[in-house]
Design an enzyme around this catalytic site. Structure first.
Site, short mmCIF file in Angstrom:
data_model
loop_
_atom_site.label_atom_id
_atom_site.label_comp_id
_atom_site.label_asym_id
_atom_site.label_seq_id
_atom_site.Cartn_x
_atom_site.Cartn_y
_atom_site.Cartn_z
N SER A 94 -15.05 -28.14 30.17
CA SER A 94 -15.49 -26.87 29.60
C SER A 94 -14.32 -25.89 29.56
O SER A 94 -13.30 -26.08 30.24
CB SER A 94 -16.59 -26.24 30.47
OG SER A 94 -17.75 -27.02 30.44
N HIS A 95 -14.51 -24.85 28.82
CA HIS A 95 -13.48 -23.83 28.62
C HIS A 95 -12.86 -23.31 29.92
O HIS A 95 -11.64 -23.36 30.09
CB HIS A 95 -14.10 -22.69 27.79
CG HIS A 95 -13.21 -21.52 27.60
ND1 HIS A 95 -13.44 -20.30 28.22
CD2 HIS A 95 -12.10 -21.36 26.86
CE1 HIS A 95 -12.49 -19.46 27.86
NE2 HIS A 95 -11.67 -20.06 27.04
N PRO A 96 -13.66 -22.84 30.89
CA PRO A 96 -13.04 -22.32 32.10
C PRO A 96 -12.30 -23.39 32.90
O PRO A 96 -11.28 -23.11 33.55
CB PRO A 96 -14.23 -21.78 32.91
CG PRO A 96 -15.41 -22.52 32.40
CD PRO A 96 -15.14 -22.77 30.95
N HIS A 100 -6.72 -19.54 23.07
CA HIS A 100 -7.80 -18.60 22.79
C HIS A 100 -7.66 -18.01 21.40
O HIS A 100 -8.66 -17.72 20.73
CB HIS A 100 -7.84 -17.50 23.85
CG HIS A 100 -8.41 -17.96 25.15
ND1 HIS A 100 -7.67 -18.08 26.29
CD2 HIS A 100 -9.65 -18.37 25.47
CE1 HIS A 100 -8.45 -18.51 27.28
NE2 HIS A 100 -9.65 -18.71 26.81
#
Lengths: 108, 362
Positions: free
Chosen positions: A65-67, B158
């Protein structure tokens, strides 16, 4: 130390810090260097806070996942899939995050 | 015929691992399961035409490789296409023809582990790796530099999320490696490359004009650190201490190596600023704007291929009409099982594999 929440440890290491409950990018103004970022799930709007965080704790998520990915890149501990991190952890709490064991402890 | 498509076993297995227990509800602004069904028929037809035109123009593997896409594009877009072909109920023969084209492209751009099943993304030959190790102007790795590298990467990825959405990230970034660096550094050393091919897509966002760079590559040599990734190469997993384990690193921006830490810090700050801004720009679009942007993003990924085929790369009128005023497909469309008894895995296999006549309920 008292165990507060546990989940999947996805980025090893230990870090102490003050909990900041984060919902979105608007929380950046009160996030300080070394704080512990606690949220349901991180998103790109939190990038500045993630760069300052000593650790990341999330309610949901898995190994990729992202984190999890970001925490490993930053070399900071991260625990995801805690389910109730954002309800058990409170703003301003002093905690120790163990990213290997997947446990968040209260620091008295 | 069956042997020609044996590779699909590995491709499907690799994505079963990658998708695993992913929570698709966290994908922003949408997951492909929600959005792509709306125009699956139009997209399948468009790609079918593209493949025919490319064949007519005799575009060979070398040219496909020279489009500059890395594996992230071909792999992820093949995954999405396989679902579209089922949504559109395209006949098996055509499904397999399109799958073959993507597989040939993957073999053109990669040197091994074509589907990411074995934990790597091999975009460079041994000779290329050797040359990089000896010719790159390395900076010494110290823990503070490793933090800088991590923040630089974090900022850039990001930004990619904001430019391309969560599901087209493969166009914007790829991690390559790990490569064996023991020939130069000794046992236990690896090279990992974090690649950003297009951080300035002005065709997608007018605001991209303000972005600080177009391309960036971060080269890192580690000792006693293990790197793996799955089919989606930005799903990186590092084991070991990336802070203490960084031996050498280099940052290349728009073709030039940056030798000033102050410059790297400044770039990191700019990328962070823009990643927040861009994410806000993406997520502030209303529903119809989000869908139109999604069409544009997906088409943009194939811009060079469309242009090579002499086609307009932008979304067709048919695609725009197909999504206009339509809600996303809901969870009943595919009916993905939610339990963990193995039914979910079986579902993904049938949905992904073009050899199997399995279609959505919706």
């Amino acid at each position: 130390m008292k165990k507060l929440v546990s989940g999947l440890g996805v980025s090893a290491g230990e870090a102490r810090g003050i909990v900041r409950l984060v919902k979105d990018a608007t929380d950046a103004s009160r996030f300080r260097e070394g704080d512990v970022l606690a949220t349901r799930m991180t998103d790109p709007g939190m990038v500045v806070m993630m760069g300052k965080a000593s650790a990341i704790v999330c309610d949901i998520g898995g190994m990729t996942s992202h984190p999890s990915v970001v925490a490993r890149e930053l070399g900071i501990p991260c625990v995801v899939n805690c389910r109730k991190a954002t309800t058990v952890l409170t703003e301003g709490m002093s905690v120790l995050v163990d990213g290997k064991k997947g446990i968040v402890y209260l620091v008295e | 015929m069956a042997d020609d498509f044996k590779w699909l076993d590995e491709f499907v297995e690799s994505y079963l691992n990658a998708l695993g227990d992913m929570d698709f509800t966290t994908l922003r602004p949408f997951s492909w399961l929600q959005f792509h069904p709306l125009y699956a028929k139009e997209w399948s037809e468009r790609l079918g035409t593209l493949v025919e035109e490319v064949a007519k123009k005799d575009v060979g593997k070398k040219e496909l490789a020279e489009f500059g896409f890395s594996s992230g594009v071909w792999r992820d877009q093949l995954l999405f296409l396989l679902f579209d072909l089922k949504s559109a109920r395209v006949e098996k023969k055509k499904r397999l023809t399109l799958a073959r084209f993507f597989n040939e492209a993957l073999h053109a751009v990669l040197k091994g582990d074509y589907y990411g099943l074995h934990g790597s993304n091999v975009g460079h030959s041994e000779q290329e790796v050797k040359r990089m190790l000896h010719e790159i102007p390395w900076e010494p790795g110290k823990p503070e530099h490793s933090r800088l590298v991590g923040k630089l990467y974090t900022a850039a990825i990001h930004l990619v999320n904001g430019l391309y959405g969560d599901i087209y990230t493969g166009y914007g970034t790829d991690n390559f490696g790990s490569y064996d660096a023991s020939g130069k550094y000794g046992k236990g050393h690896i090279l990992v490359i974090r690649h950003f091919g297009d951080l300035k897509p002005v065709d997608l966002w007018a605001s991209a004009q303000e972005l600080p760079c177009k391309s960036m590559d971060i080269y890192t040599v580690y000792k006693d650190v293990q790197f793996t990734c799955d089919a989606i190469s930005c799903h990186s997993i590092f084991k070991g201490d990336v802070l203490e384990g960084l031996v050498d690193f280099a940052v290349n921006v728009d073709g030039k190596f940056v030798d000033s830490f102050a410059e790297m810090e400044a770039l990191k700050d700019k990328l962070m600023h823009h990643s927040v801004r861009q994410w806000q720009e993406l997520t502030s679009l209303n529903f119809e704007q989000t869908k139109r942007k999604g069409l544009l993003q997906r088409c943009f990924v194939f811009k060079k291929v469309f242009e090579k085929a002499g086609m307009d790369w932008r979304p067709t009128k048919g695609m725009r009409e197909a999504v206009r005023n339509k809600p996303f497909a809901d969870e009943n469309y595919w009916g993905v099982p939610t339990d963990k008894t193995g039914r979910k895995r079986e579902f993904w296999k049938k949905a992904m594999d073009p050899r199997i006549d399995f279609y959505p309920k919706g």
